[in-house]
Design an enzyme around this catalytic site. Structure first.
Site, mmCIF file in Angstrom:
data_model
loop_
_atom_site.group_PDB
_atom_site.id
_atom_site.type_symbol
_atom_site.label_atom_id
_atom_site.label_comp_id
_atom_site.label_asym_id
_atom_site.label_seq_id
_atom_site.Cartn_x
_atom_site.Cartn_y
_atom_site.Cartn_z
ATOM 1 C CB CYS A 1 -87.984 80.908 -63.057
ATOM 2 S SG CYS A 1 -88.125 79.755 -64.790
ATOM 3 C CG HIS B 1 -84.952 78.722 -61.451
ATOM 4 N ND1 HIS B 1 -85.908 77.788 -61.398
ATOM 5 C CD2 HIS B 1 -84.948 79.336 -63.008
ATOM 6 C CE1 HIS B 1 -86.771 77.496 -62.645
ATOM 7 N NE2 HIS B 1 -85.854 78.313 -63.121
ATOM 8 C CG ASN C 1 -86.775 75.711 -66.146
ATOM 9 O OD1 ASN C 1 -87.092 75.481 -65.027
ATOM 10 N ND2 ASN C 1 -85.593 76.592 -66.449
#
Length: 334
Positions: free
Chosen positions: A114, A261, A291
């Site tokens: 990530c 993020h 995500n």
């Protein structure tokens, strides 16, 4: 010393929209349960045979290069961030170089989950600062949907992730627009709290999985200790944002746009409240895309810029936290 700036942005997501109601038909879940825990309403999944990690990266890269005013032949280097390459090896950087018909320039693959895009941005920034390269293509692309446990057993993770790609061109800066600083961290002590354990050379390899022929084997699906990750994420997000601000003698009030993020809307909202930022200072699009791991920040950054929420002279903060644990931030004068 030279400085780098973002001269072009682009993103691509598959056309295939998967809503929470769609997921409720294949696993024991519902729209209310998903939104309450993650804020996600829908995400994009590729259709097998139509998109790959590389092809999505190519589509995002073409847009970014065009917007930068450069051609493919002006790009000196490629940095590609992903945890879902088309092949176990080689990485997708070389595939991107081929598909874009570029010169035999270097291609570096980044594996920082990530945090991948901010890590990749930092690497590209250093190359430009030292004068080694002038224009670098940074790409982050992920196909998560093919590696998820799309059953009730895996719903805690599988409802969260989506597919997509984002890209940025970094170019040598001749004005005040520049990446001011980047800040990178890791803590491997908690590596297994958010991980895919197999296949891996140090554990169970492909031949082991095939030999076992065990349908209950979960080692090749993502595992996440959700509450543990959440508690660490909100702490590390705060620390790395403050670290970037302090390094540049900036205050929270100087932030024009924070792009976190897109891990979980609840995390973003927690950070927004902790820093006292208003809705115009934080950009979230996890509601639409889920995500997308390394791709989430460049997708969100591109959308924010396209919508006029980022203007020349703005102070833009990127912040990420994810598997590893790794976390990172970038402070940008737009």
């Amino acid at each position: 010393m030279f400085h780098s700036k973002i001269s072009g942005l682009g993103f691509y997501v598959p056309d295939n929209v998967v809503t929470n109601d769609d997921l409720s038909k294949i696993m024991d879940t519902n729209d209310e349960w998903i939104q309450e825990r993650t804020g996600i309403q829908e995400r994009r999944h590729i259709i097998r045979g139509e998109d790959t990690t590389t092809t999505m990266g190519v589509k995002a890269a073409k847009i970014a290069i065009e917007r930068s005013g450069l051609s493919n032949y002006d790009i000196d280097f490629i940095v590609f961030a992903t945890i879902s390459p088309d092949y176990y090896f080689p990485g997708p950087g070389v595939e991107l170089q081929k598909e874009l018909g570029m010169k035999t320039i270097g291609a570096l693959d980044i594996r920082n989950q990530c945090s991948g895009f901010v890590y990749a941005l930092s690497v590209a920034d250093q190359f430009i600062k030292t004068g080694m390269y002038k224009n670098i293509l940074v790409v982050a692309s992920e196909v998560q949907s093919l590696g998820l446990d799309m059953t009730t057993r895996g719903r805690g993770v599988s409802v969260i992730f989506g597919d997509g790609a984002g890209a940025a061109v970094l170019s040598r800066s001749n004005d005040d627009s520049r990446i001011l600083s980047t800040h990178l961290h890791s803590e491997g002590e908690h590596a297994k709290e958010l991980a895919v354990l197999a296949p891996g050379m140090g554990g169970r390899w492909v031949t082991d999985i095939l030999a076992d022929n065990n349908p209950d084997d979960e080692s090749y699906y993502p595992y996440m200790n959700g509450q543990f990750v959440f508690k660490h994420a909100v702490v590390r997000f705060s620390e790395v944002i403050n670290e970037g601000l302090q390094a540049n003698n900036l205050k929270v009030s100087d932030i024009d746009m924070l792009i976190p993020h897109q891990a979980n809307l609840r995390i973003s909202q927690f950070i927004q409240k902790k820093f006292g930022l208003n809705d115009e200072q934080v950009f979230n699009n996890i509601q639409k895309y889920g995500n997308t791991t390394a791709a989430s920040i460049p997708i969100a950054l591109t959308e924010a810029w396209e919508q006029g929420k980022i203007k020349k002279g703005d102070t833009v903060v990127l912040a990420a936290f994810g598997s590893g644990f790794t976390w990172a931030s970038a402070i940008i004068k737009w």
